[in-house]
Write a protein that holds these residues in place. Structure first.
Motif, PDB file in Angstrom:
ATOM      1  N   HIS A  64     138.047  71.119  15.933  1.00  7.02           N
ATOM      2  CA  HIS A  64     138.006  70.254  14.595  1.00  7.02           C
ATOM      3  C   HIS A  64     137.294  69.007  14.840  1.00  7.02           C
ATOM      4  O   HIS A  64     136.213  68.800  14.065  1.00  7.02           O
ATOM      5  CB  HIS A  64     139.490  70.027  14.489  1.00  7.02           C
ATOM      6  CG  HIS A  64     140.124  71.369  13.863  1.00  7.02           C
ATOM      7  ND1 HIS A  64     140.120  71.900  12.496  1.00  7.02           N
ATOM      8  CD2 HIS A  64     141.011  72.030  14.425  1.00  7.02           C
ATOM      9  CE1 HIS A  64     141.045  72.961  12.600  1.00  7.02           C
ATOM     10  NE2 HIS A  64     141.333  73.116  13.772  1.00  7.02           N
ATOM     11  N   ASN A  73     147.256  70.298   9.404  1.00  9.54           N
ATOM     12  CA  ASN A  73     148.255  71.144   8.848  1.00  9.54           C
ATOM     13  C   ASN A  73     147.740  72.581   8.937  1.00  9.54           C
ATOM     14  O   ASN A  73     148.064  73.495   8.288  1.00  9.54           O
ATOM     15  CB  ASN A  73     148.099  70.701   7.175  1.00  9.54           C
ATOM     16  CG  ASN A  73     146.728  71.087   6.843  1.00  9.54           C
ATOM     17  OD1 ASN A  73     145.572  71.007   7.625  1.00  9.54           O
ATOM     18  ND2 ASN A  73     146.552  70.599   5.470  1.00  9.54           N
ATOM     19  N   ARG A  74     147.240  72.980   9.881  1.00 11.22           N
ATOM     20  CA  ARG A  74     146.686  74.373  10.269  1.00 11.22           C
ATOM     21  C   ARG A  74     148.063  75.325  10.452  1.00 11.22           C
ATOM     22  O   ARG A  74     149.019  74.870  10.810  1.00 11.22           O
ATOM     23  CB  ARG A  74     145.856  74.594  11.359  1.00 11.22           C
ATOM     24  CG  ARG A  74     146.299  74.114  12.712  1.00 11.22           C
ATOM     25  CD  ARG A  74     145.156  73.789  13.687  1.00 11.22           C
ATOM     26  NE  ARG A  74     145.602  73.500  15.075  1.00 11.22           N
ATOM     27  CZ  ARG A  74     145.323  72.244  15.534  1.00 11.22           C
ATOM     28  NH1 ARG A  74     144.879  71.441  14.679  1.00 11.22           N
ATOM     29  NH2 ARG A  74     145.721  72.111  16.804  1.00 11.22           N
ATOM     30  N   GLY A 104     142.655  68.958  11.460  1.00 14.23           N
ATOM     31  CA  GLY A 104     143.512  70.356  11.067  1.00 14.23           C
ATOM     32  C   GLY A 104     144.984  70.027  11.404  1.00 14.23           C
ATOM     33  O   GLY A 104     145.417  71.283  11.880  1.00 14.23           O
ATOM     34  N   CYS A 111     147.689  66.276  17.540  1.00 16.95           N
ATOM     35  CA  CYS A 111     148.634  67.133  16.645  1.00 16.95           C
ATOM     36  C   CYS A 111     150.187  67.190  17.734  1.00 16.95           C
ATOM     37  O   CYS A 111     151.116  67.635  17.103  1.00 16.95           O
ATOM     38  CB  CYS A 111     147.985  68.507  17.083  1.00 16.95           C
ATOM     39  SG  CYS A 111     148.080  69.352  18.485  1.00 16.95           S
ATOM     40  N   GLU A 154     145.132  60.821   5.450  1.00 12.63           N
ATOM     41  CA  GLU A 154     144.720  62.254   4.613  1.00 12.63           C
ATOM     42  C   GLU A 154     143.544  62.620   5.358  1.00 12.63           C
ATOM     43  O   GLU A 154     143.043  63.983   5.681  1.00 12.63           O
ATOM     44  CB  GLU A 154     144.531  61.913   3.330  1.00 12.63           C
ATOM     45  CG  GLU A 154     144.488  63.344   2.628  1.00 12.63           C
ATOM     46  CD  GLU A 154     145.705  64.080   2.690  1.00 12.63           C
ATOM     47  OE1 GLU A 154     145.739  65.484   2.614  1.00 12.63           O
ATOM     48  OE2 GLU A 154     146.681  63.584   2.887  1.00 12.63           O
ATOM     49  N   PHE A 155     142.417  61.659   5.464  1.00 18.19           N
ATOM     50  CA  PHE A 155     141.189  62.238   6.295  1.00 18.19           C
ATOM     51  C   PHE A 155     141.589  62.895   7.537  1.00 18.19           C
ATOM     52  O   PHE A 155     140.869  63.886   7.926  1.00 18.19           O
ATOM     53  CB  PHE A 155     140.141  60.993   6.183  1.00 18.19           C
ATOM     54  CG  PHE A 155     138.930  61.411   7.042  1.00 18.19           C
ATOM     55  CD1 PHE A 155     137.966  62.183   6.303  1.00 18.19           C
ATOM     56  CD2 PHE A 155     138.741  61.355   8.356  1.00 18.19           C
ATOM     57  CE1 PHE A 155     136.865  62.537   7.033  1.00 18.19           C
ATOM     58  CE2 PHE A 155     137.755  61.543   9.182  1.00 18.19           C
ATOM     59  CZ  PHE A 155     136.655  62.374   8.405  1.00 18.19           C
ATOM     60  N   SER A 156     142.174  62.373   8.395  1.00 18.05           N
ATOM     61  CA  SER A 156     142.535  62.595   9.873  1.00 18.05           C
ATOM     62  C   SER A 156     143.201  63.747   9.702  1.00 18.05           C
ATOM     63  O   SER A 156     143.153  64.642  10.651  1.00 18.05           O
ATOM     64  CB  SER A 156     143.564  61.535  10.469  1.00 18.05           C
ATOM     65  OG  SER A 156     142.718  60.185  10.410  1.00 18.05           O
ATOM     66  N   ILE A 157     144.173  63.962   8.659  1.00 22.41           N
ATOM     67  CA  ILE A 157     144.819  65.491   8.841  1.00 22.41           C
ATOM     68  C   ILE A 157     143.743  66.358   8.436  1.00 22.41           C
ATOM     69  O   ILE A 157     143.838  67.437   8.989  1.00 22.41           O
ATOM     70  CB  ILE A 157     146.031  65.332   7.456  1.00 22.41           C
ATOM     71  CG1 ILE A 157     147.146  64.260   7.881  1.00 22.41           C
ATOM     72  CG2 ILE A 157     146.660  66.769   7.177  1.00 22.41           C
ATOM     73  CD1 ILE A 157     147.987  63.937   6.882  1.00 22.41           C
ATOM     74  N   LYS A 158     142.880  66.434   7.571  1.00 23.17           N
ATOM     75  CA  LYS A 158     142.049  67.492   7.159  1.00 23.17           C
ATOM     76  C   LYS A 158     141.125  67.678   8.354  1.00 23.17           C
ATOM     77  O   LYS A 158     140.851  68.704   8.540  1.00 23.17           O
ATOM     78  CB  LYS A 158     141.343  66.996   5.745  1.00 23.17           C
ATOM     79  CG  LYS A 158     142.354  67.248   4.756  1.00 23.17           C
ATOM     80  CD  LYS A 158     141.643  66.664   3.375  1.00 23.17           C
ATOM     81  CE  LYS A 158     142.643  66.923   2.147  1.00 23.17           C
ATOM     82  NZ  LYS A 158     142.022  66.591   0.752  1.00 23.17           N
ATOM     83  N   ALA A 159     140.513  66.453   8.689  1.00 29.96           N
ATOM     84  CA  ALA A 159     139.347  66.621   9.821  1.00 29.96           C
ATOM     85  C   ALA A 159     140.100  67.165  11.077  1.00 29.96           C
ATOM     86  O   ALA A 159     139.192  68.022  11.534  1.00 29.96           O
ATOM     87  CB  ALA A 159     138.754  65.222  10.073  1.00 29.96           C
ATOM     88  N   CYS A 219     142.228  70.515  18.467  1.00 30.52           N
ATOM     89  CA  CYS A 219     141.811  69.444  17.854  1.00 30.52           C
ATOM     90  C   CYS A 219     140.615  69.018  18.409  1.00 30.52           C
ATOM     91  O   CYS A 219     139.812  68.368  17.441  1.00 30.52           O
ATOM     92  CB  CYS A 219     142.951  68.275  18.434  1.00 30.52           C
ATOM     93  SG  CYS A 219     144.608  68.652  17.508  1.00 30.52           S
TER      94      CYS A 219
END
Length: 266
Positions: free
Chosen positions: A123, A189-190, A187, A70, A180-185, A119
Protein backbone atom coordinates in the motif's frame (compact mmCIF):
# COMPACT_ATOMS: atom_id res chain seq x y z
CA UNK A 1 -3.28 3.70 14.25
CA UNK A 2 -2.09 4.96 17.64
CA UNK A 3 0.37 7.52 18.97
CA UNK A 4 3.83 5.96 19.22
CA UNK A 5 6.19 7.03 21.97
CA UNK A 6 9.74 6.07 21.05
CA UNK A 7 12.77 6.24 23.30
CA UNK A 8 14.26 9.69 22.70
CA UNK A 9 17.73 8.19 22.40
CA UNK A 10 18.32 6.44 19.09
CA UNK A 11 19.72 2.89 19.13
CA UNK A 12 23.51 2.82 19.17
CA UNK A 13 23.71 1.26 15.68
CA UNK A 14 22.06 4.34 14.19
CA UNK A 15 24.23 6.75 16.18
CA UNK A 16 27.43 5.10 14.98
CA UNK A 17 27.20 3.27 11.66
CA UNK A 18 24.03 5.10 10.64
CA UNK A 19 25.57 8.51 11.22
CA UNK A 20 28.61 7.52 9.19
CA UNK A 21 26.46 6.32 6.28
CA UNK A 22 24.40 9.52 6.33
CA UNK A 23 27.56 11.58 6.07
CA UNK A 24 28.76 9.44 3.16
CA UNK A 25 25.45 9.80 1.28
CA UNK A 26 25.36 13.57 1.77
CA UNK A 27 28.92 13.96 0.48
CA UNK A 28 28.15 11.78 -2.55
CA UNK A 29 25.08 13.84 -3.39
CA UNK A 30 26.92 17.14 -3.01
CA UNK A 31 29.62 16.03 -5.45
CA UNK A 32 27.16 15.24 -8.23
CA UNK A 33 23.54 16.19 -7.45
CA UNK A 34 22.33 16.02 -11.06
CA UNK A 35 23.31 12.36 -11.41
CA UNK A 36 21.17 11.49 -8.40
CA UNK A 37 18.27 13.66 -9.57
CA UNK A 38 18.16 11.96 -12.97
CA UNK A 39 18.56 8.48 -11.51
CA UNK A 40 21.88 7.92 -13.25
CA UNK A 41 23.24 7.30 -9.78
CA UNK A 42 21.36 5.76 -6.88
CA UNK A 43 22.22 5.22 -3.25
CA UNK A 44 22.93 1.82 -1.77
CA UNK A 45 21.35 1.58 1.66
CA UNK A 46 22.40 -0.93 4.29
CA UNK A 47 19.47 -2.79 5.77
CA UNK A 48 21.81 -4.34 8.32
CA UNK A 49 22.04 -0.86 9.86
CA UNK A 50 18.48 0.52 9.79
CA UNK A 51 17.09 -3.01 10.16
CA UNK A 52 19.65 -4.13 12.73
CA UNK A 53 18.19 -6.36 15.50
CA UNK A 54 18.87 -3.61 18.04
CA UNK A 55 16.88 -1.10 15.98
CA UNK A 56 14.07 -3.50 15.20
CA UNK A 57 13.69 -4.57 18.83
CA UNK A 58 13.50 -0.94 19.94
CA UNK A 59 10.65 -0.41 17.45
CA UNK A 60 8.90 -3.62 18.53
CA UNK A 61 9.02 -2.43 22.15
CA UNK A 62 7.87 1.11 21.35
CA UNK A 63 4.94 -0.08 19.23
CA UNK A 64 3.79 -2.98 21.39
CA UNK A 65 4.71 -5.45 18.62
CA UNK A 66 2.12 -3.82 16.34
CA UNK A 67 2.19 -2.37 12.83
CA UNK A 68 2.48 1.42 13.09
CA UNK A 69 -0.41 1.86 10.65
CA UNK A 70 -2.99 -0.93 10.95
CA UNK A 71 -2.18 -2.11 14.52
CA UNK A 72 -1.95 -5.78 13.62
CA UNK A 73 0.35 -7.79 15.89
CA UNK A 74 3.46 -8.54 13.83
CA UNK A 75 6.43 -8.69 16.20
CA UNK A 76 9.65 -9.74 14.49
CA UNK A 77 7.82 -10.35 11.20
CA UNK A 78 7.42 -6.61 10.58
CA UNK A 79 9.38 -4.49 8.11
CA UNK A 80 11.43 -1.50 9.22
CA UNK A 81 9.47 1.19 7.41
CA UNK A 82 10.84 4.58 6.31
CA UNK A 83 8.11 7.15 6.84
CA UNK A 84 9.78 9.42 4.28
CA UNK A 85 10.94 7.06 1.49
CA UNK A 86 14.71 6.74 1.31
CA UNK A 87 15.35 5.95 -2.38
CA UNK A 88 12.55 7.68 -4.32
CA UNK A 89 9.06 9.04 -3.76
CA UNK A 90 5.71 9.67 -5.44
CA UNK A 91 3.38 12.58 -4.85
CA UNK A 92 0.46 10.53 -6.20
CA UNK A 93 -0.17 6.87 -6.95
CA UNK A 94 0.47 6.06 -10.61
CA UNK A 95 3.08 8.75 -11.06
CA UNK A 96 6.68 7.84 -11.96
CA UNK A 97 9.18 7.73 -9.13
CA UNK A 98 10.93 10.99 -8.32
CA UNK A 99 14.58 10.85 -7.31
CA UNK A 100 16.38 11.07 -5.08
CA UNK A 101 14.29 10.22 -2.06
CA UNK A 102 15.04 11.24 1.49
CA UNK A 103 18.45 9.57 1.42
CA UNK A 104 19.73 11.55 4.42
CA UNK A 105 16.94 10.12 6.61
CA UNK A 106 17.59 6.44 5.84
CA UNK A 107 19.17 5.88 9.26
CA UNK A 108 17.34 8.55 11.26
CA UNK A 109 15.47 7.25 14.30
CA UNK A 110 12.55 9.67 13.83
CA UNK A 111 11.97 8.34 10.31
CA UNK A 112 11.80 4.64 11.20
CA UNK A 113 8.79 2.55 12.22
CA UNK A 114 7.73 -1.09 12.26
CA UNK A 115 5.07 -1.93 9.66
CA UNK A 116 3.40 -5.06 8.33
CA UNK A 117 4.16 -6.22 4.80
CA UNK A 118 0.68 -5.30 3.54
CA UNK A 119 0.81 -1.68 4.76
CA UNK A 120 4.44 -1.14 3.84
CA UNK A 121 5.02 -3.04 0.60
CA UNK A 122 1.54 -3.32 -0.94
CA UNK A 123 0.00 0.00 0.00
CA UNK A 124 2.32 2.80 1.11
CA UNK A 125 5.39 1.79 -0.91
CA UNK A 126 7.08 5.01 -2.14
CA UNK A 127 4.01 7.18 -1.78
CA UNK A 128 4.64 10.34 0.23
CA UNK A 129 2.40 13.24 -0.77
CA UNK A 130 2.65 16.75 0.61
CA UNK A 131 -0.17 19.26 0.82
CA UNK A 132 2.09 21.59 -1.19
CA UNK A 133 4.59 19.64 -3.33
CA UNK A 134 6.60 22.82 -3.98
CA UNK A 135 7.66 22.79 -0.33
CA UNK A 136 9.30 19.36 -0.57
CA UNK A 137 12.84 19.01 0.80
CA UNK A 138 14.67 17.33 -2.06
CA UNK A 139 18.13 17.17 -0.53
CA UNK A 140 19.87 17.24 2.84
CA UNK A 141 20.49 20.99 2.72
CA UNK A 142 16.79 21.84 2.74
CA UNK A 143 14.55 22.32 5.76
CA UNK A 144 12.11 19.47 6.44
CA UNK A 145 10.05 21.76 8.65
CA UNK A 146 8.66 23.47 5.56
CA UNK A 147 6.89 20.24 4.55
CA UNK A 148 3.30 19.39 5.41
CA UNK A 149 2.90 15.62 4.82
CA UNK A 150 -0.59 14.29 4.19
CA UNK A 151 0.14 10.95 5.85
CA UNK A 152 -0.28 11.00 9.62
CA UNK A 153 3.04 10.60 11.41
CA UNK A 154 2.19 8.43 14.46
CA UNK A 155 5.46 9.34 16.18
CA UNK A 156 4.74 13.07 16.08
CA UNK A 157 0.94 13.33 15.88
CA UNK A 158 -2.03 11.77 17.64
CA UNK A 159 -3.84 9.63 15.04
CA UNK A 160 -7.04 9.75 17.14
CA UNK A 161 -7.44 13.38 16.05
CA UNK A 162 -7.64 12.21 12.43
CA UNK A 163 -9.16 8.70 12.49
CA UNK A 164 -11.90 7.13 14.58
CA UNK A 165 -13.94 3.94 14.16
CA UNK A 166 -17.54 2.96 13.61
CA UNK A 167 -17.04 -0.50 15.05
CA UNK A 168 -14.46 -2.06 12.67
CA UNK A 169 -14.67 0.66 10.00
CA UNK A 170 -12.09 3.48 10.14
CA UNK A 171 -13.45 6.96 9.41
CA UNK A 172 -11.51 10.17 8.77
CA UNK A 173 -12.66 12.97 11.07
CA UNK A 174 -10.34 15.93 10.37
CA UNK A 175 -11.43 18.76 8.09
CA UNK A 176 -8.25 18.59 6.00
CA UNK A 177 -8.97 15.00 4.95
CA UNK A 178 -5.63 13.58 6.10
CA UNK A 179 -7.35 10.84 8.07
CA UNK A 180 -9.48 9.71 5.13
CA UNK A 181 -6.47 9.84 2.80
CA UNK A 182 -4.38 7.72 5.17
CA UNK A 183 -7.20 5.17 5.46
CA UNK A 184 -7.48 4.78 1.68
CA UNK A 185 -3.79 4.95 0.81
CA UNK A 186 -2.77 2.46 3.51
CA UNK A 187 -5.72 0.13 2.93
CA UNK A 188 -6.83 0.39 6.55
CA UNK A 189 -10.34 -0.75 5.56
CA UNK A 190 -9.22 -3.80 3.56
CA UNK A 191 -11.61 -6.75 4.10
CA UNK A 192 -9.24 -9.14 5.86
CA UNK A 193 -8.14 -6.41 8.25
CA UNK A 194 -11.70 -5.30 8.98
CA UNK A 195 -12.73 -8.92 9.65
CA UNK A 196 -9.95 -9.44 12.18
CA UNK A 197 -10.67 -6.06 13.77
CA UNK A 198 -14.36 -6.98 14.14
CA UNK A 199 -13.47 -10.30 15.76
CA UNK A 200 -11.35 -8.47 18.32
CA UNK A 201 -14.25 -6.14 19.11
CA UNK A 202 -16.53 -9.17 19.53
CA UNK A 203 -14.16 -10.54 22.17
CA UNK A 204 -14.11 -7.27 24.08
CA UNK A 205 -17.90 -7.01 23.91
CA UNK A 206 -18.24 -10.44 25.54
CA UNK A 207 -15.85 -9.34 28.28
CA UNK A 208 -17.94 -6.23 28.82
CA UNK A 209 -21.06 -8.38 29.15
CA UNK A 210 -19.36 -10.42 31.85
CA UNK A 211 -18.61 -7.23 33.79
CA UNK A 212 -22.19 -5.98 33.48
CA UNK A 213 -23.60 -9.35 34.58
CA UNK A 214 -21.28 -9.34 37.57
CA UNK A 215 -22.50 -5.84 38.48
CA UNK A 216 -26.05 -7.18 38.59
CA UNK A 217 -24.96 -10.12 40.79
CA UNK A 218 -22.76 -8.47 43.44
CA UNK A 219 -23.14 -11.36 45.89
CA UNK A 220 -21.89 -13.98 43.44
CA UNK A 221 -18.15 -14.41 44.13
CA UNK A 222 -17.57 -16.45 40.99
CA UNK A 223 -19.02 -13.68 38.81
CA UNK A 224 -16.90 -11.11 40.66
CA UNK A 225 -13.74 -13.07 39.96
CA UNK A 226 -14.64 -13.40 36.28
CA UNK A 227 -15.37 -9.68 36.12
CA UNK A 228 -11.98 -8.89 37.62
CA UNK A 229 -10.25 -10.94 34.93
CA UNK A 230 -12.44 -9.38 32.22
CA UNK A 231 -11.51 -5.87 33.36
CA UNK A 232 -7.83 -6.75 33.23
CA UNK A 233 -8.25 -8.11 29.70
CA UNK A 234 -10.04 -4.96 28.55
CA UNK A 235 -7.36 -2.74 30.10
CA UNK A 236 -4.75 -4.66 28.12
CA UNK A 237 -6.89 -4.37 24.96
CA UNK A 238 -6.91 -0.57 25.11
CA UNK A 239 -3.22 -0.23 26.03
CA UNK A 240 -0.44 0.19 23.48
CA UNK A 241 -0.02 -3.60 23.65
CA UNK A 242 -3.57 -4.24 22.53
CA UNK A 243 -4.16 -5.24 18.93
CA UNK A 244 -6.52 -2.70 17.25
CA UNK A 245 -6.67 -0.70 20.50
CA UNK A 246 -7.82 2.47 18.71
CA UNK A 247 -10.95 0.70 17.40
CA UNK A 248 -11.57 -0.98 20.74
CA UNK A 249 -11.43 2.36 22.57
CA UNK A 250 -14.01 3.80 20.17
CA UNK A 251 -16.56 1.02 20.73
CA UNK A 252 -16.08 1.21 24.49
CA UNK A 253 -16.59 4.98 24.43
CA UNK A 254 -19.81 4.37 22.49
CA UNK A 255 -20.79 1.69 25.04
CA UNK A 256 -21.07 -0.76 22.11
CA UNK A 257 -24.26 0.93 20.85
CA UNK A 258 -23.32 0.94 17.15
CA UNK A 259 -21.77 -2.52 17.51
CA UNK A 260 -24.99 -3.97 18.93
CA UNK A 261 -26.94 -2.54 16.00
CA UNK A 262 -24.62 -4.44 13.64
CA UNK A 263 -25.27 -7.83 15.26
CA UNK A 264 -27.69 -9.90 13.16
CA UNK A 265 -30.96 -10.51 15.00
CA UNK A 266 -31.83 -14.21 15.35
Amino acid sequence: MIRIQKNKTAPNKLQTDGKQQRKSHCLSYSRNPVSYQTGEKTFTFKSNIYGHPEVKQALIDAQGEKCCFCERKIGEDGDVEHFRPKQAYKQESGQPLQRPGYYWLAYEWDNLYLACTACNQRHKQNLFPLSNPKERATNHKMDLNQENPIFIDPGKEDPEKFIQFRVEVPVGIDQDGRGEFSIKALGLNRPTLSKTRFEKIEQVYLLDRVIKLADSNPQNSEWQELAKEAKQSIEKSISKLGEFSSAVKCVIKDDFQIYKQSIPKS
